[in-house]
Design a protein around this motif. Structure first.
Motif, mmCIF file in Angstrom:
data_model
loop_
_atom_site.group_PDB
_atom_site.id
_atom_site.type_symbol
_atom_site.label_atom_id
_atom_site.label_comp_id
_atom_site.label_asym_id
_atom_site.label_seq_id
_atom_site.Cartn_x
_atom_site.Cartn_y
_atom_site.Cartn_z
ATOM 1 N N GLN A 32 23.584 -34.938 -27.234
ATOM 2 C CA GLN A 32 24.105 -36.307 -27.330
ATOM 3 C C GLN A 32 23.006 -37.367 -27.223
ATOM 4 O O GLN A 32 23.079 -38.411 -27.858
ATOM 5 C CB GLN A 32 25.137 -36.523 -26.218
ATOM 6 N N VAL A 33 21.989 -37.089 -26.389
ATOM 7 C CA VAL A 33 20.922 -38.086 -26.163
ATOM 8 C C VAL A 33 19.700 -37.702 -27.004
ATOM 9 O O VAL A 33 19.000 -36.749 -26.694
ATOM 10 C CB VAL A 33 20.525 -38.122 -24.671
ATOM 11 N N ASP A 34 19.448 -38.447 -28.072
ATOM 12 C CA ASP A 34 18.325 -38.126 -28.966
ATOM 13 C C ASP A 34 17.009 -38.608 -28.335
ATOM 14 O O ASP A 34 16.853 -39.794 -28.056
ATOM 15 C CB ASP A 34 18.560 -38.818 -30.312
ATOM 16 N N ARG A 35 16.073 -37.646 -28.118
ATOM 17 C CA ARG A 35 14.788 -38.003 -27.492
ATOM 18 C C ARG A 35 14.015 -39.018 -28.327
ATOM 19 O O ARG A 35 13.174 -39.765 -27.826
ATOM 20 C CB ARG A 35 13.949 -36.728 -27.277
ATOM 21 N N GLY A 36 14.338 -39.066 -29.641
ATOM 22 C CA GLY A 36 13.674 -40.005 -30.557
ATOM 23 C C GLY A 36 13.900 -41.473 -30.202
ATOM 24 O O GLY A 36 13.126 -42.333 -30.625
ATOM 25 N N HIS A 37 14.938 -41.763 -29.430
ATOM 26 C CA HIS A 37 15.153 -43.157 -29.002
ATOM 27 C C HIS A 37 14.177 -43.558 -27.901
ATOM 28 O O HIS A 37 14.004 -44.730 -27.615
ATOM 29 C CB HIS A 37 16.571 -43.335 -28.448
ATOM 30 N N PHE A 38 13.561 -42.569 -27.248
ATOM 31 C CA PHE A 38 12.789 -42.843 -26.029
ATOM 32 C C PHE A 38 11.279 -42.750 -26.214
ATOM 33 O O PHE A 38 10.524 -43.166 -25.351
ATOM 34 C CB PHE A 38 13.260 -41.894 -24.910
ATOM 35 N N VAL A 39 10.845 -42.152 -27.342
ATOM 36 C CA VAL A 39 9.409 -42.086 -27.623
ATOM 37 C C VAL A 39 9.207 -42.051 -29.135
ATOM 38 O O VAL A 39 9.967 -41.410 -29.861
ATOM 39 C CB VAL A 39 8.749 -40.874 -26.894
ATOM 40 N N GLU A 40 8.191 -42.830 -29.588
ATOM 41 C CA GLU A 40 7.979 -42.987 -31.022
ATOM 42 C C GLU A 40 7.225 -41.803 -31.615
ATOM 43 O O GLU A 40 6.600 -41.033 -30.899
ATOM 44 C CB GLU A 40 7.160 -44.257 -31.313
ATOM 45 N N GLY A 41 7.257 -41.706 -32.908
ATOM 46 C CA GLY A 41 6.421 -40.743 -33.640
ATOM 47 C C GLY A 41 7.148 -39.454 -33.952
ATOM 48 O O GLY A 41 8.134 -39.103 -33.303
#
Ligand code: SAH
Length: 211
Positions: A32-41
């Motif tokens: 449910q929580v996409d790590r992509g929202h929290f760190v770029e690249g």
């Protein structure tokens, strides 16, 4: 087996295969929580810590998985995190305890803002990010069912033990600046039980009851 980790689902599948994610509830939270929202690249789904500015890092997914499984979270639990950083760990916890609120303390003001923006992008509403020295815990919201520190202290900060509720659990990396052991403290019937988990590497907890 080598796996391409280019999506959040790939990352969850990898953690699941390595038995780092073991329960359905934790798996659902990670999906449910996409790590992509929290760190770029495009490296954001790799199993490695990554820089988030101010000399700090978002923890590696395997460490977030291990700690989240160990916390044995249930809906409604009151949780405190020390070291919001990117906000990712708090978001995963928040998904598991929803509708209860997760409190997370961060000492770097810019990271408080960064975490708030990321949580908004991810659509996670039940996290409160507070600026301050988390080595003091958060007395005004105590007691907590669970306390997790994602930065390492030279010894277990006493305020965190004091702010654990009955049957509460605290997870905190304890050791020097380069290497620590994950310590679990549980409070059962007025007794405080201390257990050691494996080795780990976290950034230092800086503050009154820390480095
Ligand atoms: N849980 C984070 C990882 C954070 S890295 C995530 O999911 O991204 C550890 C964080 O702890 C850093 O942002 C650092 O600034 C913060 N920190 C260190 N000492 C602290 C203290 N005494 N109180 C609050 N935050 C602290």
């Amino acid at each position: 087996m080598w796996m391409k980790l280019s999506t959040n689902d790939d990352m969850v599948e990898y953690l699941n295969r390595k038995h780092l994610i073991r329960s359905d509830a934790v798996k659902r939270a990670f999906l449910q929580v996409d790590r992509g929202h929290f760190v770029e690249g495009k490296e954001c789904y790799l199993d490695t810590p990554l820089p988030i500015g101010f000399g700090q890092t978002i923890s590696a997914p395997h460490m977030v998985a291990i700690m989240t499984e160990e916390l044995d979270l249930r809906k409604g639990m009151k949780v405190l995190e020390i070291g919001a950083g990117s906000g990712y760990q708090a978001a995963v916890i928040a998904t598991l305890v929803d509708p209860a609120k997760v409190f997370t303390v961060e000492r770097v003001p810019e990271l408080v803002d960064r975490a708030n923006r990321a949580l908004e992008r991810a659509g996670v509403k039940n996290v409160e990010v507070l600026e301050g020295d988390g080595s003091n815990g958060l007395p005004k919201e105590a007691p907590f069912d669970r306390i997790i520190a994602t930065c390492a202290a030279p010894d277990v900060p006493q305020p965190l033990i004091d702010q654990l509720g009955e049957e509460g659990m605290l997870l905190v990396p304890v050791g020097g600046r380069g290497y620590q052991e994950l310590i679990e403290i549980t409070r059962i019937g007025g007794k405080v039980v201390r257990r050691k988990h494996g080795g780990c590497v976290f950034v230092p907890m800086l503050g009154k009851h820390a480095h």
